[in-house]
Design a protein around this motif. Sequence first.
Motif, PDB file in Angstrom:
ATOM      1  N   UNK A 120      55.360  39.056  48.190  1.00 35.65           N
ATOM      2  CA  UNK A 120      54.966  39.445  46.832  1.00 35.65           C
ATOM      3  C   UNK A 120      53.807  40.441  46.905  1.00 35.65           C
ATOM      4  N   UNK A 121      54.074  41.581  47.507  1.00 32.18           N
ATOM      5  CA  UNK A 121      53.015  42.479  47.964  1.00 32.18           C
ATOM      6  C   UNK A 121      52.083  42.941  46.848  1.00 32.18           C
ATOM      7  N   UNK A 122      52.633  43.466  45.756  1.00 32.83           N
ATOM      8  CA  UNK A 122      51.761  43.969  44.691  1.00 32.83           C
ATOM      9  C   UNK A 122      50.837  42.864  44.168  1.00 32.83           C
ATOM     10  N   UNK A 123      51.407  41.684  43.958  1.00 36.72           N
ATOM     11  CA  UNK A 123      50.602  40.565  43.454  1.00 36.72           C
ATOM     12  C   UNK A 123      49.543  40.152  44.477  1.00 36.72           C
ATOM     13  N   UNK A 124      49.913  40.202  45.766  1.00 39.20           N
ATOM     14  CA  UNK A 124      48.921  39.894  46.804  1.00 39.20           C
ATOM     15  C   UNK A 124      47.773  40.900  46.790  1.00 39.20           C
ATOM     16  N   UNK A 125      48.116  42.177  46.604  1.00 37.55           N
ATOM     17  CA  UNK A 125      47.074  43.211  46.544  1.00 37.55           C
ATOM     18  C   UNK A 125      46.066  42.904  45.453  1.00 37.55           C
ATOM     19  N   UNK A 126      46.559  42.496  44.290  1.00 39.03           N
ATOM     20  CA  UNK A 126      45.653  42.215  43.180  1.00 39.03           C
ATOM     21  C   UNK A 126      44.856  40.937  43.416  1.00 39.03           C
ATOM     22  N   UNK A 127      45.477  39.928  44.016  1.00 34.46           N
ATOM     23  CA  UNK A 127      44.748  38.691  44.340  1.00 34.46           C
ATOM     24  C   UNK A 127      43.585  38.981  45.280  1.00 34.46           C
ATOM     25  N   UNK A 128      43.853  39.787  46.296  1.00 37.49           N
ATOM     26  CA  UNK A 128      42.818  40.105  47.278  1.00 37.49           C
ATOM     27  C   UNK A 128      41.739  40.989  46.659  1.00 37.49           C
ATOM     28  N   UNK A 129      42.156  41.951  45.842  1.00 36.62           N
ATOM     29  CA  UNK A 129      41.174  42.834  45.187  1.00 36.62           C
ATOM     30  C   UNK A 129      40.230  42.041  44.296  1.00 36.62           C
ATOM     31  N   UNK A 130      40.760  41.037  43.618  1.00 36.26           N
ATOM     32  CA  UNK A 130      39.961  40.238  42.697  1.00 36.26           C
ATOM     33  C   UNK A 130      39.292  39.044  43.368  1.00 36.26           C
ATOM     34  N   UNK A 131      39.550  38.849  44.681  1.00 38.26           N
ATOM     35  CA  UNK A 131      38.943  37.740  45.399  1.00 38.26           C
ATOM     36  C   UNK A 131      39.496  36.383  45.028  1.00 38.26           C
ATOM     37  N   UNK A 132      40.774  36.323  44.636  1.00 35.23           N
ATOM     38  CA  UNK A 132      41.393  35.073  44.215  1.00 35.23           C
ATOM     39  C   UNK A 132      42.074  34.384  45.389  1.00 35.23           C
ATOM     40  N   UNK A 133      42.175  33.080  45.309  1.00 27.81           N
ATOM     41  CA  UNK A 133      42.902  32.306  46.316  1.00 27.81           C
ATOM     42  C   UNK A 133      44.394  32.564  46.177  1.00 27.81           C
ATOM     43  N   UNK A 134      45.108  32.416  47.288  1.00 31.78           N
ATOM     44  CA  UNK A 134      46.562  32.585  47.245  1.00 31.78           C
ATOM     45  C   UNK A 134      47.222  31.511  46.398  1.00 31.78           C
ATOM     46  N   UNK A 135      46.507  30.434  46.107  1.00 29.89           N
ATOM     47  CA  UNK A 135      47.061  29.353  45.281  1.00 29.89           C
ATOM     48  C   UNK A 135      47.026  29.685  43.796  1.00 29.89           C
ATOM     49  N   UNK A 136      46.269  30.682  43.400  1.00 25.90           N
ATOM     50  CA  UNK A 136      46.150  31.048  41.986  1.00 25.90           C
ATOM     51  C   UNK A 136      47.398  31.834  41.566  1.00 25.90           C
ATOM     52  N   UNK A 137      48.067  31.427  40.468  1.00 26.66           N
ATOM     53  CA  UNK A 137      49.244  32.180  40.009  1.00 26.66           C
ATOM     54  C   UNK A 137      48.842  33.552  39.478  1.00 26.66           C
ATOM     55  N   UNK A 138      49.424  34.595  40.079  1.00 26.91           N
ATOM     56  CA  UNK A 138      49.070  35.972  39.727  1.00 26.91           C
ATOM     57  C   UNK A 138      50.356  36.768  39.514  1.00 26.91           C
ATOM     58  N   UNK A 139      50.327  37.640  38.521  1.00 25.52           N
ATOM     59  CA  UNK A 139      51.453  38.538  38.273  1.00 25.52           C
ATOM     60  C   UNK A 139      50.914  39.925  37.969  1.00 25.52           C
ATOM     61  N   UNK A 140      51.667  40.944  38.391  1.00 28.71           N
ATOM     62  CA  UNK A 140      51.316  42.331  38.083  1.00 28.71           C
ATOM     63  C   UNK A 140      52.063  42.752  36.826  1.00 28.71           C
ATOM     64  N   UNK A 141      51.327  43.379  35.949  1.00 25.74           N
ATOM     65  CA  UNK A 141      51.849  43.742  34.645  1.00 25.74           C
ATOM     66  C   UNK A 141      51.957  45.259  34.534  1.00 25.74           C
ATOM     67  N   UNK A 142      53.079  45.733  33.982  1.00 27.46           N
ATOM     68  CA  UNK A 142      53.200  47.135  33.611  1.00 27.46           C
ATOM     69  C   UNK A 142      53.627  47.166  32.160  1.00 27.46           C
ATOM     70  N   UNK A 143      52.723  47.590  31.309  1.00 27.64           N
ATOM     71  CA  UNK A 143      52.862  47.537  29.855  1.00 27.64           C
ATOM     72  C   UNK A 143      53.007  46.074  29.430  1.00 27.64           C
ATOM     73  N   UNK A 144      54.163  45.614  29.022  1.00 27.54           N
ATOM     74  CA  UNK A 144      54.266  44.208  28.583  1.00 27.54           C
ATOM     75  C   UNK A 144      55.217  43.397  29.456  1.00 27.54           C
ATOM     76  N   UNK A 145      55.639  43.957  30.617  1.00 23.20           N
ATOM     77  CA  UNK A 145      56.573  43.253  31.496  1.00 23.20           C
ATOM     78  C   UNK A 145      55.963  43.026  32.870  1.00 23.20           C
ATOM     79  N   UNK A 146      56.392  41.960  33.524  1.00 24.83           N
ATOM     80  CA  UNK A 146      55.902  41.617  34.853  1.00 24.83           C
ATOM     81  C   UNK A 146      56.744  42.343  35.906  1.00 24.83           C
TER      82      UNK A 146
END
Length: 631
Positions: A42-68
């Motif tokens: 889940x590369x894009x989501x991993x990039x954002x988790x790492x950029x924000x300093x979040x744990x891999x256990x935190x549910x993260x999604x990448x958004x473009x306009x109103x869709x994931x």
Amino acid sequence: MANNLDFNTSYVSKFTYANLDALQRGVSTNPLRIIAHIDLDAFYAQCESIRLGLSHDVPVACLQWDSLIAVNYSARAFGIQRHEKLIEAKKKCPNLVAVHVATWKRGEDSYRYHEQPDSFTHKACLDPYRQQSKLIFDIFNRNCPRVEYGGIDEAFLDLSSLVYDKASRLYPRLFDNLAAKRSSGELDLPLFMPGLTFQDLTWVGNLLPVSQSFESKLDSIGERLEFDLLTREVDWDEVLISLATQIVAEIRSQVFSELKFTCTAGIAPNRTLAKLCSAYRKPNQQNILRSAAVSNFLHSVPFTKFRGLGGKLGDSIAKHFDVPEQDSVGFLLGIPQYELVRTLGDETGTWLFNLLRGQDFSEIKTRSQSRSMLAAKNLRPPVECHDELVQWLRTFSADIYGRICEFAAVESSSSKLEEPHNKPSVSIPKTIGIHVLINDSSWSKQIPFPACQPENLLDTIFHSAVVVLKQIESQRSIYPCRQLNLTVYGFNDTVAKNHTIDSFLKSRSAEGDEFKLVPHAVEPESDRHNQEDTAFCSQPLALDFSDSTDESHDHDSFICPECQQLVKFADIEEHTDWHYARLVEKQLAAKPSTSVSSAAANHKHTISTPNSSSSQFKKKQKLEKGQRRLL
């Protein structure tokens, strides 16, 4: 184990010394070859988790306009899927961290993470993900001499030479024998069996089962092993692939320790099998497909999952042969080769026949120069004026320029010949083109890309794009414009090999015009502009963007080396025609019988219309050699 290794001289291996010798060279037909496919989770989501300093256990999604557009595995556990609307995903997981991708704002030449980007005025940007990908590929290239770029989040690694080196240290007696056989010219002799059992080997990862009927158990470190195979004697293919699992585990460990990314790997005898088995278990897993397990594994894979069979070809095969959804590979294995060849042609039929049996001899290609780079935007609401499209072209130019520079950096890191202090060599495209969508029709135009120095590349992309846009506008109204695409293609390796010979001054052929306006998207042929026609100037024209003491020489002009005049980009066509007229005049003076009207006819710009009867619109798509159309 290496010092006490006793060969079983009572039995010989099914592999030869020649197979072992070919391992160090990465020969694609070698049965001992080992390929790994590494896929970032889940590369894009991993990039954002790492950029924000979040744990891999935190549910993260990448958004473009109103869709994931990307969902990490923690979010998938709540049933959230890609392309889902944010409002629906939040109902499933109120704690979902939704991060909008970085965006370019219209008219700006840099991207950033905007607070509330608007799809009307912003364009999605993937540059942050490309930058992380580059760092990951640095690790791959540092550890493996043959790495192929499979995408922003995946790579193929040919581990053969690495395994050869590791085995030579662990089993010196084997390689002493290899040296002797090489000297005596006896490489075709079979190897002796290694004298090792399955449980003597160190496996790192999930072993795909040889058969579903085998009873299995978990060993002490949680790896899945077939119960009744633990004490059987192994051949050299399993010894070597077990070493490969250790190498890949170390590479994956480096990616995590240095960059905090998890990835999943598939390890197999070839690239097709490696990619298929990398999806066996995810995320953060390592899946191992031995030769003995290939047949069982492929029966569990839908044939459309094979690379090259997921699109129209796969659909045509499924329809023609009435392939069932269950055990589609098993069904196709029952079709004889001659029937596949009769239906699909020699090359495609034979390729499919071999692929269904897990045979793939394609090589790992270490260089991956892009044939083209595209920046595009669906314009909502449609754009009504020239200035607004120019603003988008400025943003598109910066986007493409950034990707060209990033590719140069990746190539520099992967090149073993690159000097450590040399700057990466920036590739220069041969052609630039624009495609616009107007209501229910679309129009495209392309011109040769002018020669320039790397430091002027961004300005050259932008100003050339504006030139193309103005040429389209001069031929017809393109407003309201619903979609704008900017494409550069036909890349050269270095600026020294740029399209300087022809530049803008190329003669027009009877078949097509280099400066043609066509009423649909054009798929450029790779080297078309190199092979067509000859320059009609007395000397090759190379455009000069070097600094000048002339204050009037700014970035919207160039010095014509033919006449040393300062020419505006907007005046390229007029200046080209002037040189052509001079040439015709000289030809007429030398050969009075030359027909001026004939020369002018060849030079005249061809403007195609949606109702054009040109052969390029009638011609059917050309089949590759050996292929046939399915009836």
